[in-house]
Design an enzyme around this catalytic site. Structure first.
Site, PDB file in Angstrom:
ATOM      1  N   ASP A   1     -54.332 -76.890 -18.807  1.00  0.00           N
ATOM      2  CA  ASP A   1     -55.092 -75.565 -18.964  1.00  0.00           C
ATOM      3  C   ASP A   1     -55.094 -75.339 -20.385  1.00  0.00           C
ATOM      4  O   ASP A   1     -54.321 -75.918 -21.275  1.00  0.00           O
ATOM      5  CB  ASP A   1     -54.182 -74.338 -18.311  1.00  0.00           C
ATOM      6  CG  ASP A   1     -55.275 -73.055 -18.169  1.00  0.00           C
ATOM      7  OD1 ASP A   1     -56.302 -73.173 -18.682  1.00  0.00           O
ATOM      8  OD2 ASP A   1     -54.968 -72.168 -17.471  1.00  0.00           O
TER       9      ASP A   1
HETATM   10  C1  BGC Z   1     -57.982 -70.445 -17.910  1.00  0.00           C
HETATM   11  C2  BGC Z   1     -58.469 -71.677 -17.035  1.00  0.00           C
HETATM   12  C3  BGC Z   1     -59.736 -71.942 -17.555  1.00  0.00           C
HETATM   13  C4  BGC Z   1     -59.580 -72.224 -19.189  1.00  0.00           C
HETATM   14  C5  BGC Z   1     -60.963 -72.582 -19.817  1.00  0.00           C
HETATM   15  C6  BGC Z   1     -57.923 -70.581 -19.372  1.00  0.00           C
HETATM   16  O1  BGC Z   1     -57.207 -69.486 -20.038  1.00  0.00           O
HETATM   17  O2  BGC Z   1     -56.517 -70.134 -17.157  1.00  0.00           O
HETATM   18  O3  BGC Z   1     -58.630 -71.239 -15.742  1.00  0.00           O
HETATM   19  O4  BGC Z   1     -60.377 -72.796 -16.769  1.00  0.00           O
HETATM   20  O5  BGC Z   1     -59.084 -71.210 -19.700  1.00  0.00           O
HETATM   21  O6  BGC Z   1     -61.586 -71.509 -19.983  1.00  0.00           O
END
Ligand code: BGC
Length: 788
Positions: free
Chosen positions: A260
């Site tokens: 993530d």
């Molecule tokens: C989120 C993810 C997301 C990523 C990119 C993170 O803060 O938890 O679900 O895909 O950011 O935006």
């Protein structure tokens, strides 16, 4: 465009790369890309959010930005409220279809529709040049307070896994990779990058990982995203157990694990654990990795392995690009309406206040700002800039052109305000009052959990008040997940629209006026109050640890066991029609570990209008070695029926899905005995049942050692026989004497070694007893493996 390279060429490329080049290849480039390598002609990949729509940020994807700018841009999105779709806060995001969010779509229980969602998202990604979409998200909705529950599907892993697999297949069959997220146990937003989800292994396996396993087995996503949180005190992106032992060794997953965004804290540890790609780009983390490879903390092979997986992903994705793809956004808007219509849940409809007869209704009072500013989505990284938004009030006017329709904001009812009396008079005079309610906007998404289950800004009180002025109140709710309804007895109908995407306004109007017969059913339990939520006593954790104290009893499993009456149960939803169930049969009366059982029953539409029924099949085990939930969802089917029509519904269940996990044996097990299959309209409305026998080895309830109480050795025939022979041989007894001795020992609360020593006068050595128990455990273990 495409990249035609053989496996051998890919291996040769990895061999040719410097450590620096490899470190770059397993790291992002900017916020949304993998790194190209121009020396070796390796192309890049583009990925973007989200789970129910494509969020393509023109600034971030097409513009050049420095590291600081990128972080600010990233945080800006997560922290901004973009939820209603009518604000202009989107900046330079490309318009894309905002489909129903996960918690809405799942209420359709329609895997075909989920597949269509995947296809539509893939079409938009292809048109934008996006290779991987960062979804679906399938964390279990353990608590309705969870900030990201609007993106997720259910409190049940089987349903979550089925819907996710369909979305993944829809995406990937159309050349766009999925990223199944967030692996694992990101079930709350409280201190989301540091909190440790402390989960016992059975709950992990049977509930929190089971949906991922199913989605991977049935959908094989190109990527899996590791989550922000710690899991049992280890950062998920750095958990070898999770990312290698379970994901790769047990589940045979061979795709790419992506972190993530900024989720990795120790890059070398994450590579060793099996987290291939580090997103987004971080110079510092790249350098840490280079240093660790050079001084041997990360074996060269580990880096090579991740590098190769990423190159394979790049190849798959590049070769799936559909050049010059175009999107028919009008068609996708129509699809978003259809999806919303299939997902809306009718929770209450007393005195058949709905559907409203557009030809006969005289006066309609519409109350609540959400009628003109529908909350179509939650806020966070998934937030999509819709191509258009259906406004409920406009759609209501369109469907009831002859009615006198008045609209009142909540402020019109403020005590003592000039509008109060006329607004109340309009409510009193109306043939029906349509109240549009919602949870607080901007406090319904990523980054924070809700702290209560109330509607926003006094709406609960207002509904209660209006109920005293009208006997025809219909409440339409926009909410990420369950809300409490202290006013429920004072209103006649309730419609849960969740966050239904850009077409939800039209879908609601269609349901209100009977152009659409509601057919969605809840995929979570609605509690009466937040104190009833499973795990309430240990939520949201303290000192960085969040103990999942309800264990395997997540969602309806908890309410059933505790005999707690929910506000609305899992699987519940009304229709304008009624359905009867009859004639249940199973394809066998006896199953074993390798069976596939078919359960069939008739569903008849006994009402006056065509409609769809979501029939559910639950399994209720009778004989359990370990603690089991009362019932668990094992299958479902959605059938469309004309009035009077009957269809035979068939649900197929594999024995593997009937097993539970025993951490002592490290095995999935099926107990000998009986299982009752229940067919019903919800988890609390079981209409039919049929019991089958299960042929499986009978096992002792635990692994045995010197301190095990004798009854544990004696409770089951097989071990009992072995023990009998052991006593005979060791103490030189005949059958009868050995039998008597066993009876004598059976009720002792002391361990078996101490008990026998006491009774037989220390004639059996500790070592002999230990070796007997060891062999017994081994023999049982082998039986278990054979049966599994
Ligand atoms: C989120 C993810 C997301 C990523 C990119 C993170 O803060 O938890 O679900 O895909 O950011 O935006």
């Amino acid at each position: 465009m495409s990249w035609n390279v053989s496996d051998r060429q890919l291996a040769a490329l990895v061999a040719e790369m410097t450590v620096e080049e490899k470190a770059a290849a397993v790291s992002g480039h900017g916020l949304w890309r993998t790194a190209a390598n121009y020396r070796l002609n390796i192309p890049e990949l583009l990925m973007t959010d989200g789970t129910y729509g494509v969020r393509y940020s023109i600034d971030q994807i097409d513009g050049m930005q420095d590291d600081d700018g990128q972080l600010a841009a990233f945080l800006g999105v997560v922290n901004t409220d973009l939820s209603t779709g009518v604000e202009s806060a989107f900046g330079s995001t490309r318009p894309a279809t905002c489909f129903p969010n996960g918690s809405s779509l799942a209420c359709s229980w329609d895997v075909g529709l989920a597949h269509e969602l995947g296809e539509a998202l893939a079409a938009e990604c292809q048109a934008f040049g996006v290779n991987i979409l960062l979804g679906p998200g399938i964390n279990i909705r353990r608590t309705p307070l969870a900030g990201r529950s609007y993106e997720y599907y259910s409190e049940d892993p089987m349903l979550s896994g089925e819907v996710a697999a369909a979305v993944i297949n829809g995406l990937q069959q159309n050349g766009v990779g999925a990223s199944l997220k967030h692996f694992a146990c990101n079930n709350s937003e409280v201190q989301r990058t540091t909190m440790s989800s402390v989960v016992e292994e059975r709950a992990l396996r049977e509930v929190y990982l089971a949906g991922f396993e199913r989605a991977i087995r049935k959908g094989n996503p190109w990527t899996v995203m590791s989550s922000y949180n710690r899991l049992n005190d280890v950062q998920a992106a750095e958990s070898h157990w999770l990312l290698t032992e379970v994901l790769r060794h047990e589940w045979s997953y061979d795709g790419v694990v992506v972190s993530d965004w900024h989720g990795i804290k120790d890059r070398p540890a994450s590579v060793n654990a099996g987290n291939d790609l580090d997103m987004p780009e971080s110079g510092a983390r790249k350098q840490e990795l280079i240093d660790a490879v050079k001084d041997g903390r990360v074996p060269a092979e580990a880096l090579d392995r991740s590098c190769l997986r990423i190159l394979k992903l790049v190849r798959t994705a590049r070769n799936a690009i559909r050049p010059n793809a175009e999107v028919d956004f009008k068609k996708h808007h129509a699809l978003s309406r259809r999806m919303a219509a299939e997902s809306i849940v009718l929770l209450k409809n007393e005195t058949a206040v709905l559907p409203v007869d557009a030809a006969k209704v005289g006066k309609i009072a519409v109350v609540g700002a959400a009628a003109v500013e529908p909350v179509i989505q939650g806020s966070g990284c998934a937030t999509t800039r819709p191509t258009e938004v259906d406004i409920p009030l406009d759609e209501i006017r369109r469907l009831a052109p002859n009615a006198a329709i008045s609209f009142h904001g909540a402020t019109d009812f403020e005590a003592g305000s000039p509008s109060e009396q006329s607004a109340l008079a309009a409510v009193e005079a109306a043939d029906v009052v349509l109240f549009f309610g919602n949870t607080e906007v901007g406090y319904d998404g990523e980054g924070s959990d809700r702290t209560h289950l109330s509607l926003h800004a006094g709406q609960d009180e207002l509904i209660g008040r209006l109920g005293r002025h009208s006997g025809k109140i219909v409440v339409i709710l926009f909410a990420p997940d369950a809300v409490a309804m202290p006013w429920i007895d004072g209103v006649q109908a309730v419609i849960a629209a969740f966050f239904g995407g850009q077409g939800v306004g039209k879908a609601i109007a269609d349901v209100l006026f009977g152009k659409q017969n509601p057919c969605g059913k809840l995929t979570v339990t609605f509690p009466v109050q937040k104190e009833d939520i499973p795990g309430y006593l240990t939520y949201p954790g303290e000192n960085g640890r969040h103990v999942y104290s309800e264990g395997i009893h997540v969602g309806y499993r908890h309410y059933d066991k505790r005999k707690l009456a929910p506000l609305f149960p899992f699987g519940f939803g009304l229709s304008y029609s009624t359905f009867e169930y009859s004639n249940i049969s199973t394809s066998a009366d006896r199953i074993d570990a390798s069976s596939t059982l078919r359960i069939a029953f008739d569903v008849t539409n006994t009402g006056g209008v065509a409609g769809k029924e979501i029939a559910q099949v639950y399994a209720r085990p009778h004989n359990s070695r370990l603690i089991r939930p009362i019932r668990e969802l094992k299958g479902f089917a959605k059938v469309e029926l004309r009035p009077g029509e009957t269809k035979r519904v068939e649900v197929t269940i594999d024995s593997r899905d009937l097993r539970y996990y025993d951490p002592a044996y490290r095995q999935w097990l099926l107990d000998a005995g009986r299982i009752t299959f229940e067919a019903g309209a919800s988890s609390r409305d079981i209409r039919l049942e049929k019991t089958v026998e299960v042929a499986a080895p009978a096992l002792p309830s635990t692994i045995l050692d010197l301190e095990s109480q004798p009854y544990l050795v004696l409770e089951q025939d097989f071990a009992r026989r072995r023990f009998h022979d052991f006593l005979k041989a060791q103490l030189d007894l005949d059958d009868e004497e050995a039998g008597r001795m066993m009876e004598y020992c059976a009720s002792s609360f002391l361990g078996i070694y101490k008990t026998v020593s006491w009774v037989a006068g220390e004639k059996i050595s500790k070592a002999a007893m230990a070796s007997f128990l060891d062999n017994l455990n081994k023999e049982i273990g082998e039986t278990v493996s054979k049966a599994a």
